[in-house]
Design a protein around this motif. Structure first.
Motif, PDB file in Angstrom:
ATOM      1  N   ALA A 332       1.003  -1.210  -0.094  1.00 51.15           N
ATOM      2  CA  ALA A 332       0.000   0.060   0.019  1.00 51.15           C
ATOM      3  C   ALA A 332       0.947   1.298  -0.029  1.00 51.15           C
ATOM      4  N   GLY A 333       2.009   1.171   0.739  1.00 52.20           N
ATOM      5  CA  GLY A 333       3.053   2.496   0.595  1.00 52.20           C
ATOM      6  C   GLY A 333       3.536   2.600  -0.624  1.00 52.20           C
ATOM      7  N   ASP A 334       3.713   1.767  -1.383  1.00 54.31           N
ATOM      8  CA  ASP A 334       3.971   2.048  -2.907  1.00 54.31           C
ATOM      9  C   ASP A 334       3.204   2.413  -3.821  1.00 54.31           C
ATOM     10  N   VAL A 335       1.808   2.417  -3.512  1.00 59.42           N
ATOM     11  CA  VAL A 335       0.653   2.801  -4.609  1.00 59.42           C
ATOM     12  C   VAL A 335       0.625   4.434  -4.746  1.00 59.42           C
ATOM     13  N   LEU A 336       0.532   4.730  -5.723  1.00 56.78           N
ATOM     14  CA  LEU A 336       0.481   6.153  -6.227  1.00 56.78           C
ATOM     15  C   LEU A 336      -0.883   6.382  -6.749  1.00 56.78           C
ATOM     16  N   VAL A 337      -1.696   7.305  -6.384  1.00 58.01           N
ATOM     17  CA  VAL A 337      -3.037   7.774  -6.669  1.00 58.01           C
ATOM     18  C   VAL A 337      -3.001   9.126  -7.207  1.00 58.01           C
ATOM     19  N   ALA A 338      -3.840   9.257  -8.298  1.00 55.79           N
ATOM     20  CA  ALA A 338      -3.981  10.612  -8.789  1.00 55.79           C
ATOM     21  C   ALA A 338      -5.582  10.469  -9.063  1.00 55.79           C
ATOM     22  N   MET A 339      -6.224  11.839  -8.594  1.00 54.90           N
ATOM     23  CA  MET A 339      -7.557  12.100  -8.569  1.00 54.90           C
ATOM     24  C   MET A 339      -7.618  13.120  -9.731  1.00 54.90           C
ATOM     25  N   GLY A 340      -8.648  12.709 -10.859  1.00 54.26           N
ATOM     26  CA  GLY A 340      -9.010  13.421 -11.912  1.00 54.26           C
ATOM     27  C   GLY A 340     -10.105  14.520 -11.839  1.00 54.26           C
ATOM     28  N   PRO A 341     -10.532  15.273 -12.809  1.00 53.54           N
ATOM     29  CA  PRO A 341     -11.546  16.199 -12.864  1.00 53.54           C
ATOM     30  C   PRO A 341     -12.718  15.500 -12.012  1.00 53.54           C
ATOM     31  N   GLU A 394       1.983  11.760   0.393  1.00 51.80           N
ATOM     32  CA  GLU A 394       2.825  12.349  -0.761  1.00 51.80           C
ATOM     33  C   GLU A 394       2.389  11.640  -2.067  1.00 51.80           C
ATOM     34  N   HIS A 395       1.910  10.374  -1.616  1.00 51.26           N
ATOM     35  CA  HIS A 395       1.704   9.529  -3.176  1.00 51.26           C
ATOM     36  C   HIS A 395       0.361   9.774  -3.604  1.00 51.26           C
ATOM     37  N   ILE A 396      -0.554  10.797  -2.997  1.00 45.08           N
ATOM     38  CA  ILE A 396      -2.030  11.053  -3.483  1.00 45.08           C
ATOM     39  C   ILE A 396      -1.839  12.540  -4.139  1.00 45.08           C
ATOM     40  N   GLN A 397      -2.262  12.510  -5.298  1.00 44.58           N
ATOM     41  CA  GLN A 397      -2.235  14.104  -6.124  1.00 44.58           C
ATOM     42  C   GLN A 397      -4.037  14.162  -6.003  1.00 44.58           C
ATOM     43  N   ASP A 398      -4.370  15.629  -5.380  1.00 42.08           N
ATOM     44  CA  ASP A 398      -5.754  15.781  -5.503  1.00 42.08           C
ATOM     45  C   ASP A 398      -5.748  17.488  -5.468  1.00 42.08           C
ATOM     46  N   ASP A 399      -6.671  18.294  -5.261  1.00 40.47           N
ATOM     47  CA  ASP A 399      -6.534  19.612  -5.234  1.00 40.47           C
ATOM     48  C   ASP A 399      -5.817  20.321  -4.387  1.00 40.47           C
ATOM     49  N   THR A 400      -5.238  19.523  -3.324  1.00 41.93           N
ATOM     50  CA  THR A 400      -4.508  20.371  -2.346  1.00 41.93           C
ATOM     51  C   THR A 400      -2.996  20.159  -2.677  1.00 41.93           C
ATOM     52  N   ASP A 401      -2.600  19.520  -3.764  1.00 48.38           N
ATOM     53  CA  ASP A 401      -1.198  19.292  -3.872  1.00 48.38           C
ATOM     54  C   ASP A 401      -0.834  20.521  -4.897  1.00 48.38           C
ATOM     55  N   THR A 402      -0.035  21.193  -4.312  1.00 49.44           N
ATOM     56  CA  THR A 402       0.366  22.513  -4.957  1.00 49.44           C
ATOM     57  C   THR A 402       1.695  22.461  -5.562  1.00 49.44           C
TER      58      THR A 402
END
Length: 440
Positions: A332-341, A394-402
């Motif tokens: 789980a610690g190696d999983v990267l997650v990107a959230m889309g529109p 840090e492996h999660i990208q959402d609207d808070t990731d500047t």
């Protein structure tokens, strides 16, 4: 009074004289609007068109008359083109009930076109009017309408030899792109061993305003047909770099079921998929609902999930990570997650009964809990749930990731670039998040 659209098929053995007579005698039809299907590689004889005009409009050959009747000629270069123009006319007038006057042979062929160029929104009523022996017809139809009894040798072409698919495919591939070029958002979090993206709404061929133009989902409740959506997917694939036939979309049920592709039989419905197999492009649809892309570079595993408010509460994002861990050997610690529109907190509200359930995930998921319809932050809820299952923040990208270019735009706020159920109502289009493993 609303006109009744009638498609009069002059290509496949339908008798114009008898057809017009039956239409004029039918007292249930008011404001008669007739579309003459003449187009294709084998054009209908001009005498047939003139004859229909004379019967329906009297001595005038114009396309409208004072009695509320109108005649429109569909004489494009292919049957698919002619029928698509007919569909555009229906859509512009918000009509869906159609009467089709044709022969038995014509019905069989037109139903194949109907399956690709229309959806269940449209109701087709077929009236059979064959050319056999019709002494009252002043026009010799046999050489021109290709009646089964005419005894005329037919030339081989897609329209006469049964290749409806080829006719439709050739037509839609020639349609011009609408609303600018195809635009794909990319997350810098996802490593280069994966191809991926989040689609926007420009560059496709869907013409209805709320579906224009790169709609990626065909539904029985919407007007965008299978042929148009398939062409949109093909153009997206060519732009993104994956093969169109590998595009695999989740069968959404707003739940938390995950299909482990190539290891399990495909379920009837599922909101997430995971696999470590190259050669597949996994995709999740969205039109306010959150689309999530999962990538694990250590094992080469990937996944997608569709997370609406119901799926979020049911834990579809957590279930996706757990499937990657248990079925594909990921950590789980190696999983990267990107959230889309997806719809942002600014535009998404639920009834208080449902909104309060999000406070059980985190108090900051709901900003105005005392409102009648509190605003809910789906991205925050999914981030919290992902972190709880072991995904690193840090492996999660959402609207808070500047630190990275934004991909988690609000779909409701950005009408030019994204579809939104909240904003557009029932005739909304669909974008998608997609990911595949690049060939090494």
């Amino acid at each position: 009074m609303t006109s009744v659209p009638v498609l009069l098929d002059l290509l496949h053995g339908c008798c114009p004289h008898c057809a017009c007579a039956s239409l004029l005698e039918d007292s249930s039809i008011k404001n008669l609007s007739v579309f003459l299907l003449c187009g294709g590689k084998k054009k209908t004889h001009p005498d047939s068109v003139s004859h229909v005009n004379a019967l329906l409009l009297g001595s005038s050959s114009s396309r409208s008359s004072s009695c509320g009747r109108s005649v429109h000629v569909l004489d494009a270069r292919s049957v698919a083109d002619s029928l698509f123009r007919f569909k555009l006319n229906l859509d512009q007038r918000d009509l869906s009930d159609v009467r089709v006057v044709t022969s038995e042979r014509g019905r069989a062929r037109l139903q194949r076109y109907q399956a690709q160029l229309f959806t269940a929104v449209y109701t087709f009523t077929y009236v059979i009017c064959n050319v056999t022996s019709c002494p009252t017809c002043p026009v010799d139809h046999a050489p021109h309408t290709h009646s089964p009894t005419a005894g005329v040798q037919q030339d081989e072409d897609p329209e006469e030899e049964g290749d409806v698919d080829e006719d439709v495919t050739s037509f839609v591939q020639q349609l011009p792109s609408l609303n600018g070029p195809i635009r794909i958002l990319h997350s810098t979090l996802i490593p280069d061993m994966f191809g991926h993206g989040f689609s926007c709404r420009g560059g496709g061929v869907s013409s209805i305003a709320t579906l224009s133009s790169l709609n990626l989902f065909c539904s029985n409740k919407r007007r965008d047909p299978a042929a148009i959506v398939t062409e949109n997917r093909r153009r997206l694939a060519l732009q993104a770099g994956f093969h169109p036939l590998t595009f695999t979309l989740t069968k959404v049920n707003h739940g938390c079921a995950v299909w482990v592709v190539c290891q399990q039989p495909e379920p009837e419905s599922y909101d997430a998929m995971v696999t470590a197999r190259p050669g597949l492009c996994l995709a999740a649809p969205g039109a306010d609902c959150l689309t999530l892309l999962f990538a694990e570079p250590q094992t080469g595993a990937m996944g997608v999930a569709h997370a609406g408010w119901r799926g979020t509460l049911l834990g579809v994002a957590v279930a996706t990570v757990e499937a990657m861990v248990t079925a594909l050997g990921c950590r789980a610690g190696d999983v990267l997650v990107a959230m889309g529109p997806s719809v942002g907190r600014c535009c998404f509200a639920l009834s208080r009964e449902h909104a309060v359930e999000f406070t059980h995930i985190h108090s900051e998921c709901v900003s105005d809990t005392h409102a009648h319809t509190p605003h809910v932050d789906l991205r925050k809820a999914n981030r919290v749930l992902l972190e709880r299952v072991g995904v690193r923040p840090e492996h999660i990208q959402d609207d808070t990731d500047t630190q990275r270019p934004l991909v988690t735009h609000c779909s409701a706020c950005n009408q030019q670039h994204f579809y939104s159920h909240t904003r557009d109502g029932t005739q909304f289009g669909t974008q998608a998040g997609f990911i595949w493993i690049k060939e090494r």
